[in-house]
Scaffold this active site. Structure first.
Site, PDB file in Angstrom:
ATOM      1  N   LYS A  96       0.846  -1.204   0.000  1.00  0.00           N
ATOM      2  CA  LYS A  96       0.000   0.000   0.000  1.00  0.00           C
ATOM      3  C   LYS A  96       0.878   1.250   0.000  1.00  0.00           C
ATOM      4  O   LYS A  96       1.591   1.514   0.960  1.00  0.00           O
ATOM      5  CB  LYS A  96      -0.905   0.052   1.236  1.00  0.00           C
ATOM      6  CG  LYS A  96      -1.918   1.189   1.118  1.00  0.00           C
ATOM      7  CD  LYS A  96      -2.536   1.609   2.410  1.00  0.00           C
ATOM      8  CE  LYS A  96      -1.822   2.720   3.110  1.00  0.00           C
ATOM      9  NZ  LYS A  96      -1.856   4.040   2.426  1.00  0.00           N
ATOM     10  N   GLY A 123       6.979   4.482   8.524  1.00  0.00           N
ATOM     11  CA  GLY A 123       6.074   5.609   8.769  1.00  0.00           C
ATOM     12  C   GLY A 123       6.258   6.131  10.177  1.00  0.00           C
ATOM     13  O   GLY A 123       7.341   6.017  10.764  1.00  0.00           O
ATOM     14  N   SER A 124       5.183   6.681  10.737  1.00  0.00           N
ATOM     15  CA  SER A 124       5.293   7.328  12.042  1.00  0.00           C
ATOM     16  C   SER A 124       5.364   6.297  13.167  1.00  0.00           C
ATOM     17  O   SER A 124       4.872   5.169  13.036  1.00  0.00           O
ATOM     18  CB  SER A 124       4.085   8.237  12.259  1.00  0.00           C
ATOM     19  OG  SER A 124       2.908   7.455  12.262  1.00  0.00           O
ATOM     20  N   THR A 125       5.944   6.700  14.276  1.00  0.00           N
ATOM     21  CA  THR A 125       6.057   5.808  15.436  1.00  0.00           C
ATOM     22  C   THR A 125       4.665   5.464  15.972  1.00  0.00           C
ATOM     23  O   THR A 125       4.420   4.324  16.388  1.00  0.00           O
ATOM     24  CB  THR A 125       6.938   6.473  16.514  1.00  0.00           C
ATOM     25  OG1 THR A 125       8.244   6.625  15.943  1.00  0.00           O
ATOM     26  CG2 THR A 125       7.047   5.623  17.769  1.00  0.00           C
ATOM     27  N   GLY A 166       3.229   2.798  13.763  1.00  0.00           N
ATOM     28  CA  GLY A 166       4.058   1.602  13.962  1.00  0.00           C
ATOM     29  C   GLY A 166       3.687   0.883  15.252  1.00  0.00           C
ATOM     30  O   GLY A 166       3.576  -0.347  15.300  1.00  0.00           O
ATOM     31  N   GLU A 195      10.203   0.598  10.467  1.00  0.00           N
ATOM     32  CA  GLU A 195      11.189   1.669  10.303  1.00  0.00           C
ATOM     33  C   GLU A 195      10.429   2.958  10.585  1.00  0.00           C
ATOM     34  O   GLU A 195       9.589   3.370   9.781  1.00  0.00           O
ATOM     35  CB  GLU A 195      11.749   1.607   8.881  1.00  0.00           C
ATOM     36  CG  GLU A 195      13.098   2.267   8.772  1.00  0.00           C
ATOM     37  CD  GLU A 195      12.969   3.675   8.263  1.00  0.00           C
ATOM     38  OE1 GLU A 195      12.843   4.582   9.124  1.00  0.00           O
ATOM     39  OE2 GLU A 195      12.984   3.872   7.053  1.00  0.00           O
ATOM     40  N   CYS A 222      13.209  10.493   7.639  1.00  0.00           N
ATOM     41  CA  CYS A 222      13.176   9.919   8.986  1.00  0.00           C
ATOM     42  C   CYS A 222      14.524  10.050   9.680  1.00  0.00           C
ATOM     43  O   CYS A 222      14.592  10.213  10.891  1.00  0.00           O
ATOM     44  CB  CYS A 222      12.733   8.464   8.928  1.00  0.00           C
ATOM     45  SG  CYS A 222      13.588   7.541   7.659  1.00  0.00           S
ATOM     46  N   GLU A 227       9.625  14.829  16.268  1.00  0.00           N
ATOM     47  CA  GLU A 227       9.981  14.825  14.845  1.00  0.00           C
ATOM     48  C   GLU A 227       9.103  15.856  14.130  1.00  0.00           C
ATOM     49  O   GLU A 227       7.879  15.721  14.101  1.00  0.00           O
ATOM     50  CB  GLU A 227       9.721  13.423  14.283  1.00  0.00           C
ATOM     51  CG  GLU A 227      10.197  13.249  12.872  1.00  0.00           C
ATOM     52  CD  GLU A 227       9.997  11.825  12.342  1.00  0.00           C
ATOM     53  OE1 GLU A 227       8.928  11.241  12.589  1.00  0.00           O
ATOM     54  OE2 GLU A 227      10.914  11.312  11.681  1.00  0.00           O
TER      55      GLU A 227
HETATM   56  P1  NDP Z   1       1.762   7.549   8.847  1.00  0.00           P
HETATM   57  O1  NDP Z   1       2.575   6.716   9.748  1.00  0.00           O
HETATM   58  O2  NDP Z   1       0.328   7.763   9.187  1.00  0.00           O
HETATM   59  O3  NDP Z   1       1.786   6.951   7.366  1.00  0.00           O
HETATM   60  C1  NDP Z   1       2.640   5.943   6.883  1.00  0.00           C
HETATM   61  C2  NDP Z   1       1.838   4.915   6.074  1.00  0.00           C
HETATM   62  O4  NDP Z   1       0.986   4.180   6.951  1.00  0.00           O
HETATM   63  C3  NDP Z   1       0.918   5.523   5.023  1.00  0.00           C
HETATM   64  O5  NDP Z   1       0.837   4.662   3.909  1.00  0.00           O
HETATM   65  C4  NDP Z   1      -0.399   5.572   5.777  1.00  0.00           C
HETATM   66  O6  NDP Z   1      -1.524   5.695   4.954  1.00  0.00           O
HETATM   67  C5  NDP Z   1      -0.378   4.254   6.506  1.00  0.00           C
HETATM   68  N1  NDP Z   1      -1.260   4.158   7.666  1.00  0.00           N
HETATM   69  C6  NDP Z   1      -1.862   5.158   8.368  1.00  0.00           C
HETATM   70  N2  NDP Z   1      -2.565   4.650   9.393  1.00  0.00           N
HETATM   71  C7  NDP Z   1      -2.426   3.288   9.327  1.00  0.00           C
HETATM   72  C8  NDP Z   1      -2.910   2.199  10.127  1.00  0.00           C
HETATM   73  N3  NDP Z   1      -3.672   2.402  11.195  1.00  0.00           N
HETATM   74  N4  NDP Z   1      -2.544   0.945   9.794  1.00  0.00           N
HETATM   75  C9  NDP Z   1      -1.745   0.716   8.723  1.00  0.00           C
HETATM   76  N5  NDP Z   1      -1.266   1.704   7.940  1.00  0.00           N
HETATM   77  C10 NDP Z   1      -1.591   2.982   8.244  1.00  0.00           C
HETATM   78  O7  NDP Z   1       2.462   8.931   8.650  1.00  0.00           O
HETATM   79  P2  NDP Z   1       1.800  10.294   8.128  1.00  0.00           P
HETATM   80  O8  NDP Z   1       1.881  10.293   6.662  1.00  0.00           O
HETATM   81  O9  NDP Z   1       0.445  10.533   8.707  1.00  0.00           O
HETATM   82  O10 NDP Z   1       2.785  11.351   8.751  1.00  0.00           O
HETATM   83  C11 NDP Z   1       2.652  11.740  10.122  1.00  0.00           C
HETATM   84  C12 NDP Z   1       3.973  11.963  10.744  1.00  0.00           C
HETATM   85  O11 NDP Z   1       4.668  10.733  10.754  1.00  0.00           O
HETATM   86  C13 NDP Z   1       4.902  12.904  10.008  1.00  0.00           C
HETATM   87  O12 NDP Z   1       4.698  14.225  10.365  1.00  0.00           O
HETATM   88  C14 NDP Z   1       6.249  12.400  10.410  1.00  0.00           C
HETATM   89  O13 NDP Z   1       6.606  12.969  11.633  1.00  0.00           O
HETATM   90  C15 NDP Z   1       6.038  10.931  10.593  1.00  0.00           C
HETATM   91  N6  NDP Z   1       6.487  10.138   9.439  1.00  0.00           N
HETATM   92  C16 NDP Z   1       7.643   9.492   9.538  1.00  0.00           C
HETATM   93  C17 NDP Z   1       8.121   8.774   8.475  1.00  0.00           C
HETATM   94  C18 NDP Z   1       9.399   8.069   8.562  1.00  0.00           C
HETATM   95  O14 NDP Z   1       9.901   7.587   7.551  1.00  0.00           O
HETATM   96  N7  NDP Z   1       9.958   7.972   9.730  1.00  0.00           N
HETATM   97  C19 NDP Z   1       7.410   8.703   7.208  1.00  0.00           C
HETATM   98  C20 NDP Z   1       6.143   9.380   7.210  1.00  0.00           C
HETATM   99  C21 NDP Z   1       5.733  10.060   8.298  1.00  0.00           C
HETATM  100  P3  NDP Z   1      -1.952   7.187   4.514  1.00  0.00           P
HETATM  101  O15 NDP Z   1      -0.984   7.586   3.486  1.00  0.00           O
HETATM  102  O16 NDP Z   1      -3.270   7.082   3.948  1.00  0.00           O
HETATM  103  O17 NDP Z   1      -1.921   8.027   5.735  1.00  0.00           O
END
Ligand code: NDP
Length: 474
Positions: free
Chosen positions: A181, A232-234, A237, A254, A288, A385
């Site tokens: 996804k 993605g976000s902590t 995760g 990650e 990140c 972050e």
């Molecule tokens: P998210 O962690 O929400 O998004 C990462 C991925 O997870 C996206 O594909 C998202 O879908 C999906 N997702 C969201 N909720 C769920 C769930 N409950 N179960 C499974 N998958 C899910 O990050 P955001 O994009 O909302 O960003 C928010 C904050 O996270 C940022 O401001 C940043 O601080 C941090 N972040 C950190 C990253 C890293 O690499 N460390 C990367 C991205 C964000 P969708 O796109 O629809 O939201």
């Protein structure tokens, strides 16, 4: 500062008006007909519509991936699998410019980054893992390591194609099939990648791409996959770890970071300034492992800050498709308001804010490069972050204080050290609680080098021999 004439990118990719889900080798609409829009964050114009996968689509994709794994991809020899990976890598190279432009349009990042970093590094991951496909028995993970089965992968919007490659290339090399996804705001290059899989004659079901929002990601995590790989976000995760606890699914995470970039008084200052700028302003700070906390030794702090501000004032913010642009658009209105909100807390808590004078385009989502000085460890801008072009500067007097401050974070993804002394680099690297420590450089990546976090930055490694372990039953 020199005035530069605009240097717009001339290649325009063929972006379709509508994209479907990619399941079992075919594009099609969602079972319930749901669609959403993807916009260009630098203009706010709608780019295309895309089908949104629901639970029924996730079931279909996982079933297709299971069948492909058990009947075709799993039994195939590593040598044959490697050929497919090589083919994908070559096709990515052939279409590199088109992918780079599409990524800049959908994500907002500057063309010079997508062209010189995202797409070449994505191709490198496929080349690298193609080489492993028939050598898994020599990876030090047992004489006959087996694939896990079907992998569910959820990736973020900051490096859409690159994160896809980090996840898909090792999974395929190890004999697994994938349901992925992409992030809601950046599905374009994942869908173009699906077209590329068709062009490569990849057997149906080996790769399935399901655009959608958080609910689609959650449905994939809950589906009967054998492993989940998430970046993605902590917060998300943590929710994923909870939801699969007690099941047999394997998990790698990650997550976020708040990396310290430490400049000692014996560092080559001009080189360090370039590294600081690259550390925090690369990809608008949507990284990140960004060096978002600068720790500078007090005796050189004034000099470093003066040169840093002079350098930041030369950064060009604007059109992502202009080859001179250093800082592109923020990926979404939501992310922009998150950056604005956290930045306001910095000023509110007493830090001093500095931004260069620069014009921002009228439409789209933009944020000036920002440097906070006088930052205390207790401030939110030092702890959380921000995921934007915002640097928090703290000072230290002794090396021990630098390490204590650098490690004073729940995260542990990366760190940087700037000094002319090799012994000091080794001393610091041994003490820094981070998955990656860069010395006299920052944000360097290679498919052969494992990447991943400690503490709340997650677990598992991606890349290198170590990254294979996450996709094998060992
Ligand atoms: P998210 O962690 O929400 O998004 C990462 C991925 O997870 C996206 O594909 C998202 O879908 C999906 N997702 C969201 N909720 C769920 C769930 N409950 N179960 C499974 N998958 C899910 O990050 P955001 O994009 O909302 O960003 C928010 C904050 O996270 C940022 O401001 C940043 O601080 C941090 N972040 C950190 C990253 C890293 O690499 N460390 C990367 C991205 C964000 P969708 O796109 O629809 O939201």
């Amino acid at each position: 500062m020199f005035e530069y004439a605009p240097s717009p990118e001339s290649v325009r990719p063929q972006i379709k008006e509508h994209y479907g889900l990619f399941i079992d080798g075919e594009f099609g609409d969602a079972e319930d007909g749901a669609v959403f829009k993807s916009i260009n964050p630098s203009t706010e114009e709608a780019l295309f519509t895309v089908a949104e996968a629901g639970e029924a689509d996730v079931r279909l994709a996982v079933t297709a991936a299971r069948r492909a794994q058990e009947t075709v991809w799993g039994p195939m020899s590593g040598t044959e699998r490697g050929k497919y990976l090589f083919r994908i890598a070559r096709l990515l190279q052939e279409r590199a410019r088109e992918f780079a432009v599409a990524e800049s349009i959908d994500n907002g990042k500057p063309i010079k980054e997508t062209r010189d970093f995202d797409v070449p590094t994505a191709a490198q991951h496929f080349f690298y893992h193609a080489g492993w496909a028939d050598k898994l028995a020599y990876a030090g993970l047992g004489a006959d390591p087996r694939p896990l089965g079907v992998i569910g992968q959820v990736i973020p919007w900051n490096f859409p194609l690159l994160m896809l490659s980090w996840k898909i290339a090792p999974a395929l090399a190890c004999g697994n099939t994938v349901v992925l996804k992409p992030a809601e705001t950046t599905p374009l290059t994942a869908l173009m990648f699906a077209e590329l899989c068709q062009e490569a004659d990849l057997p149906p079901g080996v790769i399935n791409i399901l655009p959608g929002a958080g609910a689609t990601g959650a449905a994939l995590v809950d589906s009967p996959v054998d492993k989940v790989a998430f970046t993605g976000s902590t917060a998300v995760g943590r929710a994923i770890a909870k939801s699969i606890a007690g099941s047999k699914k394997k998990l790698t995470l990650e997550l976020g970071g708040k990396a310290a970039n430490i400049v000692f008084d014996d560092a080559p200052i001009d080189q360090a300034v370039e590294g600081i700028v690259n550390g925090i302003f690369f990809n608008q700070g949507h990284v990140c492992c960004a060096g978002s906390r600068l720790l500078v030794q007090e005796s050189v702090a004034d000099d470093v800050l003066e040169r840093l501000k002079a350098r930041v004032a030369t950064l060009r913010v604007g059109d992502p498709l202009d080859k001179n642009t250093d800082i592109g658009a923020i990926n979404s209105a939501e992310q922009l308001s998150r950056i604005q909100a956290l930045t306001e807390t910095g000023a509110g808590e007493g830090a001093e804010v500095w931004q260069p004078a620069c014009d921002l385009p009228e439409r789209g989502f933009w944020f000036r490069p920002t440097v906070f000085t006088g930052v205390q460890q207790s401030m939110r801008i030092a702890k959380e972050e921000i995921f934007g072009p915002v640097l928090s500067v703290l000072t230290f007097r002794t090396p021990d204080e630098a390490i204590a401050k650098a490690n004073n974070t729940p995260y542990g993804l990366s760190a940087g050290v700037w000094t002319e002394k090799g012994s000091k680099i080794l001393w610091a690297a041994e003490r820094l609680r981070a998955g990656v420590v860069w010395a006299n450089t920052f944000n360097q990546f290679d498919a052969a080098s494992p990447f991943g976090g400690l503490k709340e930055s997650g677990y598992g490694r991606e890349g290198g021999r170590q990254g294979l372990e996450a996709y094998l039953d060992v």
